[in-house]
Design a protein around this motif. Structure first.
Motif, short mmCIF file in Angstrom:
data_model
loop_
_atom_site.label_atom_id
_atom_site.label_comp_id
_atom_site.label_asym_id
_atom_site.label_seq_id
_atom_site.Cartn_x
_atom_site.Cartn_y
_atom_site.Cartn_z
N MET A 117 0.85 -1.18 0.02
CA MET A 117 -0.08 -0.20 -0.07
C MET A 117 1.00 1.30 -0.04
SD MET A 117 -1.53 0.32 3.86
CE MET A 117 -1.50 -1.34 4.33
N THR A 118 0.42 2.17 -0.30
CA THR A 118 1.26 3.51 -0.44
C THR A 118 1.46 4.23 1.11
OG1 THR A 118 -0.59 5.15 -0.53
CG2 THR A 118 0.12 4.40 -2.64
N VAL A 119 2.06 5.01 1.25
CA VAL A 119 2.53 5.74 2.48
C VAL A 119 1.16 6.25 2.84
CG1 VAL A 119 3.76 7.31 3.82
CG2 VAL A 119 5.02 5.89 2.15
N MET A 120 0.56 6.88 2.27
CA MET A 120 -0.54 7.82 2.47
C MET A 120 -1.76 6.99 2.77
SD MET A 120 1.14 10.63 2.72
CE MET A 120 -0.36 11.55 3.47
N GLN A 121 -2.10 5.82 2.05
CA GLN A 121 -2.81 4.81 2.43
C GLN A 121 -2.79 4.49 3.91
OE1 GLN A 121 -2.49 2.05 -0.91
NE2 GLN A 121 -4.39 2.92 -1.98
N TYR A 122 -1.47 4.09 4.15
CA TYR A 122 -1.27 3.51 5.51
C TYR A 122 -1.57 4.55 6.54
CZ TYR A 122 1.41 1.86 9.78
OH TYR A 122 1.79 1.40 10.85
N ILE A 123 -0.97 5.75 6.25
CA ILE A 123 -1.56 6.98 7.27
C ILE A 123 -2.90 7.19 7.51
CG2 ILE A 123 -1.08 9.48 7.89
CD1 ILE A 123 1.37 9.21 6.14
N SER A 124 -3.59 7.15 6.41
CA SER A 124 -5.18 7.21 6.58
C SER A 124 -5.77 6.14 7.34
CB SER A 124 -5.65 7.22 5.10
OG SER A 124 -7.00 7.53 4.91
N ASN A 125 -5.22 4.78 6.75
CA ASN A 125 -5.65 3.64 7.51
C ASN A 125 -5.49 3.73 9.17
OD1 ASN A 125 -6.67 2.70 5.54
ND2 ASN A 125 -4.99 1.10 5.13
N GLN A 126 -4.35 4.30 9.60
CA GLN A 126 -4.13 4.36 11.03
C GLN A 126 -4.55 5.40 11.67
OE1 GLN A 126 -2.74 1.39 11.37
NE2 GLN A 126 -0.89 1.94 12.62
N ARG A 127 -5.11 6.37 11.17
CA ARG A 127 -5.64 7.64 11.70
C ARG A 127 -7.19 7.06 11.77
NH1 ARG A 127 -3.27 12.43 8.12
NH2 ARG A 127 -1.51 13.12 9.63
N ILE A 128 -7.77 6.33 11.20
CA ILE A 128 -8.97 5.94 11.31
C ILE A 128 -9.08 5.05 12.49
CG2 ILE A 128 -10.73 4.40 10.23
CD1 ILE A 128 -11.13 7.43 9.18
N ILE A 129 -8.26 3.85 12.49
CA ILE A 129 -8.24 3.17 13.53
C ILE A 129 -7.92 3.82 14.87
CG2 ILE A 129 -6.91 1.11 14.63
CD1 ILE A 129 -6.23 0.37 11.58
N ALA A 130 -6.90 4.68 14.92
CA ALA A 130 -7.05 5.48 16.10
C ALA A 130 -8.23 6.27 16.59
CB ALA A 130 -5.92 6.42 15.98
N ALA A 131 -8.76 6.79 15.70
CA ALA A 131 -10.19 7.67 15.73
C ALA A 131 -11.25 6.44 16.38
CB ALA A 131 -10.63 8.06 14.49
N LYS A 132 -11.30 5.21 15.83
CA LYS A 132 -12.29 4.10 16.18
C LYS A 132 -11.94 3.84 17.51
CE LYS A 132 -13.28 1.53 12.07
NZ LYS A 132 -12.99 0.33 11.44
N ASN A 133 -10.85 3.65 18.16
CA ASN A 133 -10.24 3.46 19.52
C ASN A 133 -10.85 4.40 20.49
OD1 ASN A 133 -8.83 0.80 19.85
ND2 ASN A 133 -7.35 1.63 18.32
N ALA A 134 -10.57 5.85 19.94
CA ALA A 134 -11.11 6.89 20.87
C ALA A 134 -12.59 6.88 20.82
CB ALA A 134 -10.39 8.06 20.02
N LEU A 135 -13.39 6.72 19.92
CA LEU A 135 -14.69 6.76 19.77
C LEU A 135 -15.14 5.61 20.82
CD1 LEU A 135 -15.28 7.08 16.16
CD2 LEU A 135 -15.93 8.93 17.78
N ILE A 136 -14.54 4.40 20.77
CA ILE A 136 -15.14 3.27 21.67
C ILE A 136 -14.67 3.56 23.01
CG2 ILE A 136 -14.98 1.03 21.90
CD1 ILE A 136 -14.59 0.47 18.90
N GLY A 137 -13.38 3.94 23.47
CA GLY A 137 -12.89 3.92 24.61
C GLY A 137 -12.86 4.96 25.46
N THR A 138 -13.37 6.21 24.88
CA THR A 138 -13.59 7.45 25.62
C THR A 138 -14.60 8.21 25.20
OG1 THR A 138 -12.62 9.01 23.60
CG2 THR A 138 -10.91 7.83 24.97
N ASP A 139 -15.05 9.21 25.89
CA ASP A 139 -16.25 9.86 25.53
C ASP A 139 -15.93 11.49 24.94
OD1 ASP A 139 -18.04 8.16 27.06
OD2 ASP A 139 -17.46 8.73 28.83
N LYS A 140 -14.61 11.51 24.43
CA LYS A 140 -14.30 12.54 23.77
C LYS A 140 -15.38 13.01 22.81
CE LYS A 140 -9.56 12.16 24.66
NZ LYS A 140 -8.12 11.90 24.12
N SER A 141 -15.52 14.23 22.46
CA SER A 141 -16.26 14.46 21.43
C SER A 141 -15.73 14.15 20.16
CB SER A 141 -16.60 16.14 21.50
OG SER A 141 -15.32 16.92 20.94
N ILE A 142 -16.45 14.11 18.97
CA ILE A 142 -16.13 13.80 17.71
C ILE A 142 -15.33 14.96 17.17
CG2 ILE A 142 -16.90 13.61 15.23
CD1 ILE A 142 -19.34 12.10 16.53
#
Length: 273
Positions: free
Chosen positions: A213-238
């Motif tokens: 995969m490209t570098v930018m695809q990897y960065i996008s994937n990892q950002r989405i995964i980090a966001a998912k963890n925050a959405l599930i594991g914290t009460d932070k606003s979107i």
């Protein structure tokens, strides 16, 4: 009727994974990968490891992972994905939640070359395959019992040694480490290449060769995964989740999230909170 315990089972699949080259993340599933034959690379989140035969790999939920076999036609593996949510509920009820928590803290791997261990592991996969094929055994105690046996066996018998398969190429893991520690920043190819002391073009070519995969695809994937963890594991606003994971504003974050996941961040949170 779907089995709420065992989501997927594949026995001795041969050849390149059908998900190769695409984002591969389980939102709730824990994956157990048993490599019968083959070698190459396996990407687990922010680290590239060696893929080796006679090895078991455990991959927790919300971890980007890829397998990149050196010779796809010689790659033979079995795979099982089980629901963390369902397993956590019953382990909590019987006071054994620590068994799963010990396993799911991070990815891990264990070498299994002894005949008795190989036989036990392959028995687990065969049993799971029989359960998922039989509609009479969906959502029952047999499924739960098998998963609990597996978790207990892995915790008690196998010795995790994932550092033994740490990838020997320091450049790739330097790139991956830098990217994952700067996901909040406005990352550019030039910035990453300067940090690694290589040209942007060489970096992009190597990255795609090793990870497909490209570098930018990897960065996008990892950002989405980090966001998912925050959405599930914290009460932070979107809005806070968006800013903390490198998105310029909430609207851009929601647009990217919906495009990759098919639902909004708010709906995703409701599903898994």
């Amino acid at each position: 009727m779907e089995n709420k315990w065992i989501e997927q089972v594949y026995i001795r699949e041969i050849g390149q994974d059908s998900l190769y080259g695409r984002q591969h993340v389980h939102d709730d599933g824990c994956e157990i990968l048993w490599v019968v034959q083959g070698n190459g690379n396996i990407l687990l989140g922010d680290t590239l490891y060696r893929l080796e035969s006679s090895r078991l790999y455990f991959i927790p939920p919300l971890m980007l992972h890829y397998t990149h076999p050196s010779v796809p036609e010689n790659y033979i593996r079995s795979k099982l994905v089980f629901s963390r949510h369902s397993v956590r509920n019953i382990l909590t009820a019987c006071g054994s939640l620590h068994l799963l928590e010990n396993l799911e803290q991070t990815s891990w791997s264990a070498e299994c070359r002894e005949p008795e261990k190989i036989a036990r592991i392959e028995h687990f996969f065969e049993e799971a395959s029989q359960i998922i094929k039989n509609p009479l055994h969906t959502n029952d105690a047999r499924s739960a019992g098998l998963i609990l046996q597996m978790i207990s066996y892995f915790s008690d018998t196998l010795v995790p040694d994932i550092t033994a398969v740490y990838h020997a190429d320091p450049l790739m893991n330097t790139m991956l480490t830098y990217i994952n520690t700067h996901l909040r920043d406005d990352l550019s190819l030039d910035q990453i290449a300067r940090h690694c002391h290589i040209s942007k073009y060489y970096m992009c070519r190597r990255f795609r060769e090793e990870i497909n995969m490209t570098v930018m695809q990897y960065i996008s994937n990892q950002r989405i995964i980090a966001a998912k963890n925050a959405l599930i594991g914290t009460d932070k606003s979107i809005a806070d989740v968006a800013l903390e994971n490198g998105y310029v504003n909430t609207s851009h974050f929601c647009s990217v999230f919906r495009r990759t996941e098919g639902i909004s961040p708010a709906v995703f949170r409701k599903q898994y909170k």
